[in-house]
Write a protein that holds these residues in place. Sequence first.
Motif, PDB file in Angstrom:
ATOM      1  N   ILE A  12       0.834  -1.204   0.000  1.00 22.39           N
ATOM      2  CA  ILE A  12       0.000   0.000   0.000  1.00 22.39           C
ATOM      3  C   ILE A  12       0.862   1.244   0.000  1.00 22.39           C
ATOM      4  O   ILE A  12       0.655   2.161  -0.789  1.00 22.39           O
ATOM      5  N   LEU A  13       1.844   1.267   0.892  1.00 27.03           N
ATOM      6  CA  LEU A  13       2.681   2.461   1.017  1.00 27.03           C
ATOM      7  C   LEU A  13       3.630   2.633  -0.162  1.00 27.03           C
ATOM      8  O   LEU A  13       4.000   3.750  -0.500  1.00 27.03           O
ATOM      9  N   ASP A  66      -1.566  10.228   0.223  1.00 29.84           N
ATOM     10  CA  ASP A  66      -2.908   9.776   0.584  1.00 29.84           C
ATOM     11  C   ASP A  66      -3.536  10.624   1.687  1.00 29.84           C
ATOM     12  O   ASP A  66      -2.994  11.623   2.137  1.00 29.84           O
ATOM     13  N   THR A  67      -4.737  10.207   2.111  1.00 30.93           N
ATOM     14  CA  THR A  67      -5.474  10.868   3.172  1.00 30.93           C
ATOM     15  C   THR A  67      -5.987   9.797   4.110  1.00 30.93           C
ATOM     16  O   THR A  67      -6.679   8.893   3.646  1.00 30.93           O
ATOM     17  N   GLU A  83       1.290   8.138  10.345  1.00 28.68           N
ATOM     18  CA  GLU A  83      -0.032   8.512   9.863  1.00 28.68           C
ATOM     19  C   GLU A  83      -0.315   9.838  10.523  1.00 28.68           C
ATOM     20  O   GLU A  83      -0.352   9.926  11.754  1.00 28.68           O
ATOM     21  N   ASP A  84      -0.489  10.864   9.688  1.00 22.91           N
ATOM     22  CA  ASP A  84      -0.573  12.232  10.175  1.00 22.91           C
ATOM     23  C   ASP A  84       0.747  12.543  10.862  1.00 22.91           C
ATOM     24  O   ASP A  84       1.766  12.579  10.211  1.00 22.91           O
ATOM     25  N   ARG A  85       0.787  12.698  12.168  1.00 22.91           N
ATOM     26  CA  ARG A  85       2.062  13.000  12.835  1.00 22.91           C
ATOM     27  C   ARG A  85       2.482  11.920  13.822  1.00 22.91           C
ATOM     28  O   ARG A  85       3.413  12.091  14.596  1.00 22.91           O
TER      29      ARG A  85
END
Length: 100
Positions: A12-13, A66-67, A83-85
Amino acid sequence: MVSRTLLALSLILAGGLASPVMAEVLIMPNGHPEAARLPMQPHRGMTMQQVLKRFGQPTQRLVPIDTPPITRWVYPKYTVYFEDRYVIHTVVHPGVHLAP
């Protein structure tokens, strides 16, 4: 199960990147696979600021994708995924010597 999760996360990444991320998997005495770990590496839930303070600047920061945003910071022995921070996973690079 852990190795399938790592493989899925890697695919995925890596989505379209030239080289997928690979994790070393160890088979523990109880027969369950475990991800390779170093004595000192970022752990799940740490913030980006905590990682910077404890482990210093990464050698490379990849652009978030991505989001919610997934960001990768590359260090000499491992890659940290955020993921985010927040740290969601740390992958030890293949060939890195692990402590007994």
